[in-house]
Write a protein that holds these residues in place. Structure first.
Motif, short mmCIF file in Angstrom:
data_model
loop_
_atom_site.label_atom_id
_atom_site.label_comp_id
_atom_site.label_asym_id
_atom_site.label_seq_id
_atom_site.Cartn_x
_atom_site.Cartn_y
_atom_site.Cartn_z
N LEU A 225 -8.84 26.05 55.75
CA LEU A 225 -8.00 25.22 56.62
C LEU A 225 -7.23 26.02 57.66
N GLY A 226 -7.21 27.34 57.52
CA GLY A 226 -6.60 28.17 58.55
C GLY A 226 -5.11 28.39 58.39
N GLU A 227 -4.68 29.58 58.74
CA GLU A 227 -3.27 29.96 58.76
C GLU A 227 -2.98 30.68 60.07
N PRO A 228 -1.73 30.64 60.54
CA PRO A 228 -1.38 31.47 61.69
C PRO A 228 -1.70 32.93 61.39
N GLY A 229 -2.48 33.54 62.24
CA GLY A 229 -2.89 34.92 61.99
C GLY A 229 -4.14 35.03 61.12
N GLY A 230 -4.58 33.92 60.56
CA GLY A 230 -5.79 33.89 59.76
C GLY A 230 -6.58 32.64 60.06
N PRO A 231 -7.14 32.54 61.27
CA PRO A 231 -7.79 31.31 61.72
C PRO A 231 -9.05 30.98 60.93
N ALA A 232 -9.31 29.68 60.84
CA ALA A 232 -10.53 29.20 60.19
C ALA A 232 -11.70 29.31 61.15
N THR A 233 -12.89 29.37 60.61
CA THR A 233 -14.12 29.36 61.39
C THR A 233 -14.77 27.99 61.25
N VAL A 234 -15.04 27.35 62.38
CA VAL A 234 -15.69 26.03 62.37
C VAL A 234 -17.20 26.25 62.31
N ARG A 235 -17.82 25.76 61.26
CA ARG A 235 -19.27 25.88 61.12
C ARG A 235 -19.99 24.69 61.74
N SER A 236 -19.35 23.54 61.69
CA SER A 236 -19.87 22.37 62.40
C SER A 236 -18.72 21.40 62.60
N GLY A 237 -18.84 20.58 63.66
CA GLY A 237 -17.77 19.63 63.96
C GLY A 237 -16.95 20.05 65.15
N PRO A 238 -15.88 19.30 65.44
CA PRO A 238 -15.05 19.57 66.62
C PRO A 238 -14.38 20.93 66.56
N THR A 239 -14.13 21.49 67.72
CA THR A 239 -13.38 22.74 67.81
C THR A 239 -11.98 22.56 67.24
N CYS A 240 -11.53 23.56 66.51
CA CYS A 240 -10.21 23.51 65.87
C CYS A 240 -9.27 24.42 66.63
N GLN A 241 -8.31 23.83 67.35
CA GLN A 241 -7.40 24.60 68.19
C GLN A 241 -6.59 25.58 67.36
N ASP A 242 -6.56 26.82 67.80
CA ASP A 242 -5.82 27.91 67.13
C ASP A 242 -6.37 28.22 65.74
N GLY A 243 -7.48 27.58 65.36
CA GLY A 243 -8.09 27.88 64.06
C GLY A 243 -7.31 27.35 62.87
N THR A 244 -6.45 26.36 63.09
CA THR A 244 -5.71 25.77 61.98
C THR A 244 -5.92 24.26 61.96
N VAL A 245 -6.28 23.73 60.81
CA VAL A 245 -6.44 22.29 60.65
C VAL A 245 -5.07 21.64 60.59
N THR A 246 -4.84 20.66 61.45
CA THR A 246 -3.57 19.98 61.56
C THR A 246 -3.77 18.47 61.42
N LEU A 247 -2.68 17.73 61.39
CA LEU A 247 -2.76 16.27 61.39
C LEU A 247 -3.55 15.79 62.61
N LYS A 248 -3.27 16.36 63.75
CA LYS A 248 -3.97 15.96 64.97
C LYS A 248 -5.47 16.18 64.83
N TYR A 249 -5.86 17.30 64.24
CA TYR A 249 -7.28 17.59 64.07
C TYR A 249 -7.93 16.58 63.12
N LEU A 250 -7.25 16.26 62.02
CA LEU A 250 -7.79 15.28 61.08
C LEU A 250 -7.97 13.92 61.74
N GLU A 251 -7.02 13.54 62.58
CA GLU A 251 -7.15 12.26 63.28
C GLU A 251 -8.28 12.29 64.29
N THR A 252 -8.54 13.46 64.84
CA THR A 252 -9.69 13.61 65.73
C THR A 252 -11.00 13.32 64.99
N LEU A 253 -11.06 13.72 63.72
CA LEU A 253 -12.27 13.49 62.93
C LEU A 253 -12.52 12.00 62.70
#
Length: 259
Positions: A225-253
């Motif tokens: 899910l990503g942390e500041p300084g430890g970004p997640a890698t998206v393997r498929s799906g929408p781009t994740c801003q700053d590499g951290t899954v947020t409420l906004k990202y979940l709503e995008t899904l």
């Protein structure tokens, strides 16, 4: 030519799997607890990481053991399975209390963000109630309170059957079209989608290769899910801003095209 308008749904609820999703419970929790139990009961099994990785394709600890035993020509009685369950549970609880089981990256951060936003959060797991409650007791000071818990003790069929998710939807009263599951396994993904839920997949490191075919049914697949300084890698799906899954990202899904 009509413009494409993206409608973003407000998130109603998030349903969290536990083992491998909420926390790294398998390799340093359940696996050594099983091995210690096998030794105590003089059972001819030992699960190293490579073997256990393969066995994780079978949801549910006792089902995993039963299939493995039968593959090796060992037929375990119900009494033996019950003994394994009870002893293994004690060893797992002890490992949790000793701090061997850790939350996965980004979990604590996202739990807190969703809690602040008033989003319902439930646990839906194939594990038994005792194991889940032990983990929650250990981490309760670090995370918000869950709104509800559905375990294998609450349903007749575990994952990949959708029973647990359907029960959680019923109990929570959440809008299924505006809810989302977070899973790490093919069985969990199948259960969530069969219940009509959008699913974010965060495969455990040892499960990643096994999920290649299943990931096409997920709304997104990230390594964590990503942390500041430890970004997640998206393997498929929408781009994740700053590499951290947020409420906004979940709503995008949950977004649907609306022309």
């Amino acid at each position: 030519m009509p413009l494409l308008v993206i409608k973003v749904n407000r998130l109603s609820a998030v349903f969290w799997d536990v083992d491998g999703t909420l926390a790294d419970t398998e390799m340093e929790g359940h696996r050594p607890a099983f091995n210690k139990t096998f030794e105590e009961l003089n059972l001819p099994f030992h699960w190293d990481e490579e073997l256990y990785n393969t066995l994780l394709a079978i949801p549910g600890g006792l089902r995993r053991l039963k299939v493995h035993a039968e593959d090796r020509g060992v037929m375990l009685s119900q009494d033996q399975l019950d003994q394994v369950r009870d002893r293994k549970r004690l060893h797992y609880l002890e490992r949790v209390r000793q701090g061997h089981v850790k939350l996965r990256p980004g979990v604590r951060r996202l739990l807190k963000e969703l809690n602040r936003a008033g989003v319902q959060q439930w646990i839906v797991t194939s594990s038994g109630s005792a194991s889940v409650m032990a983990l929650l007791e250990q981490i309760q000071n670090d995370i918000p309170h869950f709104d509800g818990v559905v375990t294998s003790d609450d349903v007749s069929a575990g994952k990949p059957a959708p029973d647990g998710y359907l029960l959680a939807l019923n109990r929570s009263g959440a809008d299924g079209a505006a809810s989302l599951a977070v899973e790490d396994s093919a069985a969990g993904l199948s259960a969530a989608t069969a219940a009509g839920l959008c699913c974010l997949l965060t495969p455990s490191p040892w499960d990643a290769s096994a999920l290649c075919d299943a990931s096409k049914n997920a709304a997104a697949v990230l390594d964590h899910l990503g942390e500041p300084g430890g970004p997640a890698t998206v393997r498929s799906g929408p781009t994740c801003q700053d590499g951290t899954v947020t409420l906004k990202y979940l709503e995008t899904l949950l977004s649907v095209p609306d022309r």
